[in-house]
Design an enzyme around this catalytic site. Structure first.
Site, PDB file in Angstrom:
ATOM      1  CB  CYS A 267      22.772  77.838 -17.979  1.00  0.00           C
ATOM      2  SG  CYS A 267      22.385  79.559 -17.579  1.00  0.00           S
TER       3      CYS A 267
ATOM      4  CB  CYS B 128      21.517  82.885 -17.774  1.00  0.00           C
ATOM      5  SG  CYS B 128      22.224  82.783 -16.118  1.00  0.00           S
TER       6      CYS B 128
ATOM      7  CE  LYS C  27      20.053  77.186  -8.579  1.00  0.00           C
ATOM      8  NZ  LYS C  27      20.802  77.310  -9.782  1.00  0.00           N
TER       9      LYS C  27
ATOM     10  CB  SER D  53      26.611  77.005  -3.816  1.00  0.00           C
ATOM     11  OG  SER D  53      26.055  78.237  -4.223  1.00  0.00           O
TER      12      SER D  53
ATOM     13  CD  GLU E  38       8.930  81.807 -14.909  1.00  0.00           C
ATOM     14  OE1 GLU E  38       9.004  80.872 -15.723  1.00  0.00           O
ATOM     15  OE2 GLU E  38       9.467  82.903 -15.102  1.00  0.00           O
TER      16      GLU E  38
ATOM     17  CE  LYS F  46      19.296  79.844 -11.513  1.00  0.00           C
ATOM     18  NZ  LYS F  46      20.277  79.434 -12.517  1.00  0.00           N
TER      19      LYS F  46
ATOM     20  NE  ARG G 274      23.492  84.445 -12.621  1.00  0.00           N
ATOM     21  CZ  ARG G 274      24.506  84.427 -13.485  1.00  0.00           C
ATOM     22  NH1 ARG G 274      24.366  84.990 -14.683  1.00  0.00           N
ATOM     23  NH2 ARG G 274      25.652  83.880 -13.163  1.00  0.00           N
TER      24      ARG G 274
ATOM     25  CE1 TYR H 269      27.042  71.887  -5.911  1.00  0.00           C
ATOM     26  CE2 TYR H 269      25.455  73.034  -4.513  1.00  0.00           C
ATOM     27  CZ  TYR H 269      26.087  72.879  -5.731  1.00  0.00           C
ATOM     28  OH  TYR H 269      25.752  73.693  -6.774  1.00  0.00           O
TER      29      TYR H 269
HETATM   30  C1  PBG Z   1      23.464  78.669 -13.889  1.00  0.00           C
HETATM   31  C2  PBG Z   1      23.248  78.098 -12.531  1.00  0.00           C
HETATM   32  C3  PBG Z   1      23.471  78.687 -11.283  1.00  0.00           C
HETATM   33  C4  PBG Z   1      23.220  77.687 -10.342  1.00  0.00           C
HETATM   34  C5  PBG Z   1      22.838  76.558 -11.031  1.00  0.00           C
HETATM   35  N1  PBG Z   1      22.836  76.842 -12.387  1.00  0.00           N
HETATM   36  C6  PBG Z   1      23.994  80.024 -10.902  1.00  0.00           C
HETATM   37  C7  PBG Z   1      23.195  81.222 -11.152  1.00  0.00           C
HETATM   38  O1  PBG Z   1      22.114  81.196 -11.708  1.00  0.00           O
HETATM   39  O2  PBG Z   1      23.698  82.280 -10.801  1.00  0.00           O
HETATM   40  C8  PBG Z   1      23.369  77.836  -8.853  1.00  0.00           C
HETATM   41  C9  PBG Z   1      23.648  76.594  -8.096  1.00  0.00           C
HETATM   42  C10 PBG Z   1      24.118  76.790  -6.703  1.00  0.00           C
HETATM   43  O3  PBG Z   1      24.227  77.906  -6.174  1.00  0.00           O
HETATM   44  O4  PBG Z   1      24.410  75.768  -6.078  1.00  0.00           O
HETATM   45  N2  PBG Z   1      22.503  79.542 -14.328  1.00  0.00           N
END
Ligand code: PBG
Length: 320
Positions: free
Chosen positions: A117, A127, A245, A271, A230, A192, A214, A310
């Site tokens: 990315c 991105c 995700k 996260s 998608e 995503k 985004r 994680y």
């Molecule tokens: C990069 C990316 C992101 C995450 C994984 N790859 C952040 C985003 O898109 O803002 C998020 C992973 C997470 O929150 O654990 N594009």
């Protein structure tokens, strides 16, 4: 009473015999954040227990991950420099290629997946490439393909595009094939969402967008049929594994993707899903181990074959 479901709940042994969903370390992928330097272990404030690691420390942590039975890691890069062109992201000696070479060299039998990315490498934090206030789709594809090639040449076992530009799986697949990497799998972040649950990650990867958001490339949380489109596109372009995700708020999407396509399906427990449990546990409001295992089991029950989390290394320990 003829039916008494409690008969099959009477002991741990009988509950084990009728359990429908299993989860094991083999289903987990551990994310890591790689940064320049030596002996660096910088705690990520919003993600207790996670660190930005210099490559030497990353090797140590990855050895623990593998020893716990987790087969794979996914790497995110914190580069030395960022610019509008994401130059540090395509550098064959950049942070990710360096980390990949070290891991392949020093950790036995570990699958090394790389996140692909631009946001980790661009000064604007988007991105894709920026044109005025728009995110330019097609010019981004070439950079993503070059980044994938840099990772592949360093020895990555799989690349995982997370940018959500249209057509990127095809562009990456084409570039890999042309360079002789036709056997290298692509795991696409296919569905995503533009999620608030990424908040803590943006601290971790130091990649928040400097303007706008985004939402013009990541998906609207309200949409599920669009997720199926998608996924369909990414499969048509050559994705080997498709990802949904975040995970927990999108269990319905995981289920529908798995049922409709029957492809190897990954889910990213992101996260925010991790940090909210950590915060509650730190307050004594939730039992972290039980909650985390329940969440991971639910993601498997929804249909995910593998989970990026994680908790991977720690959860593998809990699973015994
Ligand atoms: C990069 C990316 C992101 C995450 C994984 N790859 C952040 C985003 O898109 O803002 C998020 C992973 C997470 O929150 O654990 N594009």
């Amino acid at each position: 009473m003829k039916d008494r479901p409690r008969r099959l709940r009477a002991s741990a042994l009988i509950r084990g015999m009728v359990r429908e969903t299993t989860i094991s370390p083999a289903n987990l992928i551990q994310p890591f954040f790689a940064r320049p330097g030596k002996s660096q272990r910088r705690p990520i404030k919003s993600m207790p227990g996670c660190f930005q690691l210099s490559v030497d420390e990353l090797v140590k942590e990855a050895k623990k991950t593998r020893a716990a039975g987790v087969p794979a890691v996914i790497l995110f890069g914190i580069p030395e420099t960022k610019d509008a062109a994401a130059t540090s992201g395509t550098d064959p000696n950049g942070i990710i290629p360096t980390a990949v070479r070290a891991l392949k060299d020093r950790v036995k039998d570990l699958l090394v997946i790389t996140d692909v990315c631009l946001c980790e490498y661009t000064d604007h934090g988007h991105c894709g490439h920026v044109d005025g206030d728009r995110i330019a789709n097609d010019p981004s594809l070439q950079t993503l393909a070059r980044m994938s090639l840099a990772h592949a040449r360093a020895g990555a076992d799989m690349v995982a595009p997370s940018d959500m530009m249209d057509g990127r799986v095809g562009a990456i697949r084409g570039a890999l094939d042309e360079a002789g990497f036709e056997d290298l799998p692509v795991m696409s972040y296919a569905a995503k969402y533009a999620s608030a649950f990424y908040g803590p990650f943006r601290d971790a990867a130091e990649s928040p967008p400097k303007f706008g958001d985004r939402a013009t490339y990541q998906m609207d949380p309200a949409n599920a049929l669009e997720a199926l489109r998608e996924v369909e596109l990414d499969i048509a372009e050559g994705a080997d594994i498709v990802m949904v995700k975040p995970a927990l708020p999108y269990l319905d999407v995981i289920r529908r993707v798995k049922e409709k396509f029957g492809r190897p399906t990954a889910a990213y427990c992101v996260s925010g899903e991790y940090s909210m449990i950590k915060a509650a546990a730190a307050n004594g409001w939730l039992d972290e181990k039980r909650t985390a295992l329940e969440i991971l089991t639910s993601i498997r029950r929804a249909g995910a074959d593998m989970i990026l989390t994680y908790w991977a290394t720690e959860a593998a320990g809990w699973m015994g």
